[in-house]
Design an enzyme around this catalytic site. Structure first.
Site, PDB file in Angstrom:
ATOM      1  N   ASP A 108      -1.929   1.195   2.995  1.00 26.43           N
ATOM      2  CA  ASP A 108      -1.381  -0.148   2.834  1.00 26.43           C
ATOM      3  C   ASP A 108      -2.442  -1.246   2.891  1.00 26.43           C
ATOM      4  OD1 ASP A 108       1.255  -1.945   3.064  1.00 26.43           O
ATOM      5  OD2 ASP A 108      -0.256  -2.720   4.440  1.00 26.43           O
ATOM      6  N   GLY A 150       8.369   1.521  -1.516  1.00 26.03           N
ATOM      7  CA  GLY A 150       9.596   2.243  -1.206  1.00 26.03           C
ATOM      8  C   GLY A 150      10.822   1.589  -1.810  1.00 26.03           C
ATOM      9  N   ALA A 161       2.821  -3.366   1.360  1.00 30.02           N
ATOM     10  CA  ALA A 161       2.634  -2.589   0.133  1.00 30.02           C
ATOM     11  C   ALA A 161       3.470  -1.324   0.174  1.00 30.02           C
ATOM     12  CB  ALA A 161       1.155  -2.244  -0.051  1.00 30.02           C
ATOM     13  N   ASP A 162       3.454  -0.621   1.307  1.00 29.12           N
ATOM     14  CA  ASP A 162       4.277   0.574   1.472  1.00 29.12           C
ATOM     15  C   ASP A 162       5.763   0.244   1.340  1.00 29.12           C
ATOM     16  OD1 ASP A 162       2.537   2.812   1.983  1.00 29.12           O
ATOM     17  OD2 ASP A 162       2.021   1.889   3.876  1.00 29.12           O
ATOM     18  N   LEU A 163       6.184  -0.804   2.030  1.00 25.60           N
ATOM     19  CA  LEU A 163       7.605  -1.140   2.040  1.00 25.60           C
ATOM     20  C   LEU A 163       8.095  -1.533   0.650  1.00 25.60           C
ATOM     21  CD1 LEU A 163       7.598  -3.115   5.389  1.00 25.60           C
ATOM     22  CD2 LEU A 163       8.562  -0.842   5.001  1.00 25.60           C
TER      23      LEU A 163
END
Length: 408
Positions: free
Chosen positions: A150, A183, A178-180
């Site tokens: 991230d 997803g 970035a990860d969220l």
């Protein structure tokens, strides 16, 4: 409630196999689980998902500590541990894929191919399968094979250059954004592919990345660069295109305001004794060009007010305003509870625990009744459902895998 017993929600009857680790893929899986899908999380034997070891904080008994990080992205799932390099692990995975509607993976490009589960091979097993694949930098292109975490992507995708007190103070966003976002984008892509499957009868591959997800939310900062030819920079807690809009000091703290239209500016100026047509203040474009003078004028007007009194006065004037809450204040806030944004689950080791809740609510036609799923299952213990999943597949446990555990 056990995750396997959940039969409610728009995705009830759909099965998701979650092969992903860390945050982007697991967050997508949790979103689908919140919507009622059965989500089976496949983890490495012994250690499980990487996030089971991410901490502190850890909670629970000393001989079986639980990571609160893991708990943030794995509610409403079942867990089975499989060595995907072993014949047993591959047999179980084939059985899962044959029965699944969706599979999620976030390995580096090429790993699934080497395990024998390329997208083509998975679609031979199950032509209706929707395959969600999430990477750091994208699945192709000159830098596709780079590992993507991230904060690395927050820097590479320009987000850190926009965040901080000024151009020389790049800062990461306080959550793995970035990860969220990857997803969330992945879950959206899965839903679109499932709708299309109703028409075509065929599954497909959905791909997204941390890089794409951050560039996808550059919004007006992106068009400043691509259209206006400007290079946006961090400038603290004030909006680059609207003034006054940001965090302002008052007598005993600070408040945030958003004066996003000329009508609001006129109301704001009248409430605080400012001349809305003063030189340099008469239009939003002028106020943006003279931002420091606007900030100084607003803070002089606010200096006589405490934060609580000031928020009440701003509300009376119709000005969007608020305070900066700590997370303990957020989760104690009645408005948060009223929106179902805290859910209680029964954890086998921890008892009743509270988790941040899902962001969507559903209602019957005419708002006659809320149909949002209210019963949630705690994040699973490692391999908690391995036996029941094997039984569902008609397989029996093996004494030991025939190859070392681990995934690339």
């Amino acid at each position: 409630m056990n995750a396997a017993d959940r039969q409610q929600g728009p995705l009830a009857g759909h099965t998701v196999v979650d092969l992903s680790r860390a945050l982007a893929g697991p967050h997508a899986g949790m979103m689908l689980a919140d919507l009622g899908a059965r989500v089976i999380k496949v983890e490495n034997p012994g250690t499980g998902d990487d996030t089971r070891g991410w901490g502190p904080p850890f909670v629970g008994p000393e001989d079986d500590l639980q990571s609160t990080y893991f708990m943030s992205c794995n509610r409403n799932k079942e867990s089975i541990s499989l060595d995907l390099k072993s014949s047993d692990g591959q047999a179980v995975l084939r059985g899962l894929l044959e029965r699944a509607d969706v599979v999620i993976e976030n390995f580096r490009p090429g790993v699934m191919d080497r395990l024998g589960f390329s997208t083509a091979a998975m679609h031979v097993l199950n032509p209706r399968l929707v395959i969600l694949s999430i990477t750091g930098f994208g699945h192709d292109g000159p830098e596709s094979r780079r590992s993507g975490y991230d904060q690395i992507l927050q820097g590479e995708a320009g987000l850190m250059s926009l965040t901080g007190s000024g151009p020389d103070d790049p800062q990461r966003v306080g959550v793995p954004i970035a990860d969220l976002l990857a997803g969330m984008n992945g879950a959206t892509g899965v839903l679109a592919a499932l709708v299309e499957r109703e028409r075509t009868g065929q599954g497909k591959v959905v791909r997204t990345s941390l890089l794409a997800s951050l560039i996808g939310v550059h919004a007006f900062q992106g068009t400043r660069a691509t259209v206006a030819g400007e290079v946006p920079q961090a400038q603290g807690n004030h909006h680059p295109s609207i003034a006054p809009y940001g965090l302002f000091n008052c007598k005993d703290g600070s408040v945030q305001i958003s004066v996003g239209s000329e009508k609001l500016w006129a109301s704001f100026a009248a409430a605080f004794g400012l001349d809305p047509a003063a030189p340099g203040f008469a239009s939003n474009a002028e106020r943006v060009r003279n931002r420091q003078e606007v900030i100084a004028a607003v803070e002089r007007a606010f200096a006589e007010y405490g934060a609580a009194e000031l928020l009440e006065k701003l509300n009376d004037a119709g000005i969007p305003a608020g305070k900066v809450r700590s997370l303990d204040e957020v989760y104690a806030w009645e408005q948060v509870a009223s929106q179902g944004l805290v859910v209680n689950v029964e954890h086998p080791l921890l008892g009743t625990v509270s988790l941040p809740g899902p962001p969507l609510r559903f209602f019957a036609q005419g708002d006659a009744a809320e149909t949002t799923v209210k019963d949630h299952a705690a994040p699973p213990l490692l391999d908690a459902d391995g036996g029941s999943i094997r039984e569902w597949l008609g397989l029996v446990p093996v004494a030991a895998a025939d190859a070392p555990a681990g995934a690339e």
